[in-house]
Design a protein around this motif. Structure first.
Motif, PDB file in Angstrom:
ATOM      1  N   TYR A  52       0.930  -1.277   0.152  1.00 40.57           N
ATOM      2  CA  TYR A  52      -0.074   0.232  -0.001  1.00 40.57           C
ATOM      3  C   TYR A  52       0.846   1.109  -0.019  1.00 40.57           C
ATOM      4  CZ  TYR A  52      -2.722   4.013   1.647  1.00 40.57           C
ATOM      5  OH  TYR A  52      -3.517   5.125   1.711  1.00 40.57           O
ATOM      6  N   TRP A  53       1.654   1.430   0.820  1.00 44.88           N
ATOM      7  CA  TRP A  53       2.471   2.647   1.207  1.00 44.88           C
ATOM      8  C   TRP A  53       3.418   2.854   0.135  1.00 44.88           C
ATOM      9  CZ3 TRP A  53       0.806   5.916   4.539  1.00 44.88           C
ATOM     10  CH2 TRP A  53       0.213   5.448   5.609  1.00 44.88           C
ATOM     11  N   PRO A  54       3.985   3.925  -0.164  1.00 54.18           N
ATOM     12  CA  PRO A  54       4.712   4.209  -1.315  1.00 54.18           C
ATOM     13  C   PRO A  54       6.231   3.482  -1.122  1.00 54.18           C
ATOM     14  CG  PRO A  54       3.852   6.587  -0.219  1.00 54.18           C
ATOM     15  CD  PRO A  54       3.619   5.294   0.314  1.00 54.18           C
ATOM     16  N   THR A  55       6.796   3.148  -2.191  1.00 58.86           N
ATOM     17  CA  THR A  55       8.263   2.542  -2.196  1.00 58.86           C
ATOM     18  C   THR A  55       8.929   3.005  -3.431  1.00 58.86           C
ATOM     19  OG1 THR A  55       7.148   0.578  -3.433  1.00 58.86           O
ATOM     20  CG2 THR A  55       7.279   0.460  -1.134  1.00 58.86           C
ATOM     21  N   GLY A  56      10.287   2.532  -3.535  1.00 58.98           N
ATOM     22  CA  GLY A  56      11.067   2.880  -4.544  1.00 58.98           C
ATOM     23  C   GLY A  56      11.061   4.574  -4.875  1.00 58.98           C
ATOM     24  N   PRO A  57      11.142   4.920  -6.087  1.00 63.86           N
ATOM     25  CA  PRO A  57      11.301   6.232  -6.150  1.00 63.86           C
ATOM     26  C   PRO A  57       9.860   7.020  -5.939  1.00 63.86           C
ATOM     27  CG  PRO A  57      10.669   5.010  -8.146  1.00 63.86           C
ATOM     28  CD  PRO A  57      11.088   4.278  -7.059  1.00 63.86           C
ATOM     29  N   ARG A  58       8.718   6.411  -5.390  1.00 64.87           N
ATOM     30  CA  ARG A  58       7.655   6.808  -4.768  1.00 64.87           C
ATOM     31  C   ARG A  58       6.922   7.817  -6.126  1.00 64.87           C
ATOM     32  NH1 ARG A  58       7.930   7.539   0.871  1.00 64.87           N
ATOM     33  NH2 ARG A  58       6.387   8.883   0.886  1.00 64.87           N
ATOM     34  N   GLY A  59       6.883   7.053  -7.349  1.00 65.96           N
ATOM     35  CA  GLY A  59       6.160   7.546  -8.572  1.00 65.96           C
ATOM     36  C   GLY A  59       4.931   7.499  -8.150  1.00 65.96           C
ATOM     37  N   HIS A  60       3.719   7.892  -9.156  1.00 69.32           N
ATOM     38  CA  HIS A  60       2.546   8.170  -9.136  1.00 69.32           C
ATOM     39  C   HIS A  60       1.802   6.972  -8.928  1.00 69.32           C
ATOM     40  CE1 HIS A  60       3.462   8.257 -13.260  1.00 69.32           C
ATOM     41  NE2 HIS A  60       2.424   7.582 -13.515  1.00 69.32           N
ATOM     42  N   ASN A  61       2.462   5.692  -9.441  1.00 69.64           N
ATOM     43  CA  ASN A  61       1.754   4.483  -9.267  1.00 69.64           C
ATOM     44  C   ASN A  61       2.578   3.479  -8.484  1.00 69.64           C
ATOM     45  OD1 ASN A  61      -0.686   4.290 -10.901  1.00 69.64           O
ATOM     46  ND2 ASN A  61       0.701   4.481 -12.579  1.00 69.64           N
ATOM     47  N   ASP A  62       3.701   4.163  -7.646  1.00 70.65           N
ATOM     48  CA  ASP A  62       4.331   3.326  -6.762  1.00 70.65           C
ATOM     49  C   ASP A  62       3.550   3.348  -5.240  1.00 70.65           C
ATOM     50  OD1 ASP A  62       6.147   2.963  -8.557  1.00 70.65           O
ATOM     51  OD2 ASP A  62       7.330   4.567  -7.910  1.00 70.65           O
ATOM     52  N   THR A  63       2.228   3.311  -5.248  1.00 65.53           N
ATOM     53  CA  THR A  63       1.455   3.224  -3.926  1.00 65.53           C
ATOM     54  C   THR A  63       0.248   3.149  -4.003  1.00 65.53           C
ATOM     55  OG1 THR A  63       1.002   4.993  -2.093  1.00 65.53           O
ATOM     56  CG2 THR A  63       1.090   5.861  -4.308  1.00 65.53           C
ATOM     57  N   GLY A  64      -0.468   2.660  -3.103  1.00 64.76           N
ATOM     58  CA  GLY A  64      -1.954   2.136  -3.055  1.00 64.76           C
ATOM     59  C   GLY A  64      -2.379   0.927  -3.401  1.00 64.76           C
ATOM     60  N   LEU A  65      -3.510   0.656  -3.862  1.00 65.27           N
ATOM     61  CA  LEU A  65      -4.071  -0.808  -4.044  1.00 65.27           C
ATOM     62  C   LEU A  65      -4.556  -1.102  -5.393  1.00 65.27           C
ATOM     63  CD1 LEU A  65      -5.464  -1.630  -0.376  1.00 65.27           C
ATOM     64  CD2 LEU A  65      -3.256  -2.205  -1.334  1.00 65.27           C
ATOM     65  N   SER A  66      -4.160  -0.351  -6.471  1.00 70.38           N
ATOM     66  CA  SER A  66      -4.493  -0.532  -7.679  1.00 70.38           C
ATOM     67  C   SER A  66      -4.016  -1.712  -8.198  1.00 70.38           C
ATOM     68  CB  SER A  66      -3.927   0.823  -8.649  1.00 70.38           C
ATOM     69  OG  SER A  66      -2.562   0.505  -8.753  1.00 70.38           O
ATOM     70  N   ARG A  67      -4.678  -2.358  -9.200  1.00 65.82           N
ATOM     71  CA  ARG A  67      -4.128  -3.628  -9.847  1.00 65.82           C
ATOM     72  C   ARG A  67      -2.777  -3.606 -10.221  1.00 65.82           C
ATOM     73  NH1 ARG A  67      -5.948  -8.108 -12.133  1.00 65.82           N
ATOM     74  NH2 ARG A  67      -4.915  -9.226 -13.497  1.00 65.82           N
ATOM     75  N   LYS A  68      -2.423  -2.271 -10.788  1.00 68.60           N
ATOM     76  CA  LYS A  68      -0.999  -2.195 -11.335  1.00 68.60           C
ATOM     77  C   LYS A  68      -0.156  -2.348 -10.161  1.00 68.60           C
ATOM     78  CE  LYS A  68       2.030   1.310 -13.478  1.00 68.60           C
ATOM     79  NZ  LYS A  68       2.991   0.242 -14.500  1.00 68.60           N
ATOM     80  N   HIS A  69      -0.225  -1.555  -8.969  1.00 68.59           N
ATOM     81  CA  HIS A  69       0.718  -1.614  -8.040  1.00 68.59           C
ATOM     82  C   HIS A  69       0.744  -2.967  -7.370  1.00 68.59           C
ATOM     83  CE1 HIS A  69       3.476  -0.031  -5.050  1.00 68.59           C
ATOM     84  NE2 HIS A  69       2.541  -0.122  -3.925  1.00 68.59           N
ATOM     85  N   ILE A  70      -0.503  -3.550  -6.940  1.00 72.92           N
ATOM     86  CA  ILE A  70      -0.307  -4.794  -6.301  1.00 72.92           C
ATOM     87  C   ILE A  70       0.290  -5.743  -7.173  1.00 72.92           C
ATOM     88  CG2 ILE A  70      -1.852  -6.985  -5.797  1.00 72.92           C
ATOM     89  CD1 ILE A  70      -3.994  -4.681  -4.910  1.00 72.92           C
ATOM     90  N   MET A  71       0.178  -6.138  -8.497  1.00 69.88           N
ATOM     91  CA  MET A  71       0.766  -6.967  -9.362  1.00 69.88           C
ATOM     92  C   MET A  71       2.341  -6.641  -9.580  1.00 69.88           C
ATOM     93  SD  MET A  71      -1.848  -8.782  -9.790  1.00 69.88           S
ATOM     94  CE  MET A  71      -1.292  -9.823 -10.974  1.00 69.88           C
ATOM     95  N   GLU A  72       2.763  -5.326  -9.529  1.00 72.62           N
ATOM     96  CA  GLU A  72       4.209  -4.982  -9.364  1.00 72.62           C
ATOM     97  C   GLU A  72       4.819  -5.081  -7.958  1.00 72.62           C
ATOM     98  OE1 GLU A  72       3.718  -2.176 -13.111  1.00 72.62           O
ATOM     99  OE2 GLU A  72       3.990  -1.334 -11.261  1.00 72.62           O
ATOM    100  N   ALA A  73       3.940  -4.935  -7.276  1.00 73.57           N
ATOM    101  CA  ALA A  73       4.797  -4.797  -5.672  1.00 73.57           C
ATOM    102  C   ALA A  73       4.870  -6.457  -5.337  1.00 73.57           C
ATOM    103  CB  ALA A  73       3.605  -4.220  -4.922  1.00 73.57           C
TER     104      ALA A  73
END
Length: 334
Positions: free
Chosen positions: A82-103
């Protein structure tokens, strides 16, 4: 070590879980962190909790290296997203499908594992439809990258809604990870009754209130050198809210109760959380191996009703119980 079922599932976890928030990758060196993990294993701890955000992903790497060589099937490994990681880009946080699958892919790489036993939503994401989040979690499970799903610091209504969607999708949401200790009881009035009703367990963090319930902080005395309250990089801000004279004077009166039971105050605090039948495990961290060795002994301790009443007489009036204190950011942190 004793073990409990997590939620309405056949999955067991150790009553004490080793957690590496704050410590690994930031507060302690990697070799000491490894010693702490091995001390936990020696104490019978089999459950280990981390998150991608801890030390901006470094904590997962440290834990993965510390567990290398252990029989994977004998461990229960939990992480979170959930929380921001890495370079903290606009999709590097939250519970979107994109972020969950990459995280999840990043977490598995850092942990050196093919799967995690429990993948947890670290907070509720108001900016992503819950259906999208739960579908992504379902896909993570179906891909074999996680066995079960959990959440952290969700309200009773959020847990019910997530559990219902998970059931519809054919996956198991079996846990919530809230803060819970003698001084912080906000889950008791709403979250725990809802969780019992639907078959969800609590894995509680901060069972010793960031060390305050150990009794090492004394009213009117300087903060102990090397304690968390003096370490600005290691969670000092989280401790300060507890450090008032009223709390510290009351906590000092817990010592005779612990002594009567031949427990340390930390063991008493952990055992108190485990006295709640909806709590499956208490998360305990360590900056020194002897801390986890000692605190793990709280597993299996049974506190009788008269002991729980004595504890309430001492600190119950100081406990925060407002269920509205369980909350997630209204907007994703950047």
């Amino acid at each position: 070590m004793e073990f409990r079922f997590l939620g309405n599932s056949g999955f067991k976890v150790s009553e004490v879980t080793y957690g590496n928030w704050i410590t690994h990758g930031s507060q302690v060196e990697a070799d000491v962190a490894t010693q702490c993990v091995h001390a936990a294993l020696d104490a019978g701890v089999t459950s280990f909790d981390t998150a991608d955000v801890y030390a901006n992903t470094a904590a997962e790497s440290v834990l993965g290296k510390a567990l290398a060589g252990q029989r994977r099937e004998s461990l229960e490994i939990f992480t979170k997203v959930y929380w921001p990681t890495g370079p903290r880009g606009h999709n590097d946080t939250g519970l979107s499908r994109k972020h969950i699958m990459e995280a999840i892919n990043g977490s598995l790489t850092r942990l050196g594992a093919d799967y995690v036993d429990l993948y947890q939503a670290h907070r509720y994401d108001f900016e992503t439809p819950l259906e999208e989040t739960m579908q992504a979690f379902a896909d993570v499970v179906r891909q074999g990258k996680a066995l079960y799903i959990g959440v952290s610091e969700w309200t009773a209504d959020q847990i019910r809604a997530g559990h219902a969607l998970a059931k519809d999708l054919g996956i198991q949401l079996i846990s919530n990870q809230p803060q819970y200790n003698m001084l912080w009881r906000v889950i008791e009035t709403e979250v725990i009754p809802a969780s019992r009703d639907i078959g969800v367990s609590q894995i509680v963090w901060s069972p010793i209130a960031q060390g305050v319930l150990t009794g090492k902080y004394k009213s009117g005395q300087p903060l102990p050198e090397g304690s968390r309250a003096t370490d600005e990089a290691g969670g000092a801000a989280a401790v300060q809210r507890w450090l008032n004279d009223e709390n510290l004077d009351a906590i000092a009166n817990l010592e005779p109760i612990a002594n009567d039971l031949n427990l340390t105050m930390a063991q008493l605090a952990v055992a108190w959380t485990l006295a709640n039948d909806n709590v499956a495990s208490a998360l305990v961290g360590a900056s020194r191996p002897e801390q986890i060795t000692s605190n793990a002994k709280a597993a299996g301790v049974k506190l009788e009703a008269d002991v729980l009443a004595r504890i309430d007489d001492v600190v119950g009036h100081l406990a925060e119980r407002d269920p509205s204190k369980t909350k997630s950011p209204r907007h994703r942190p950047a």
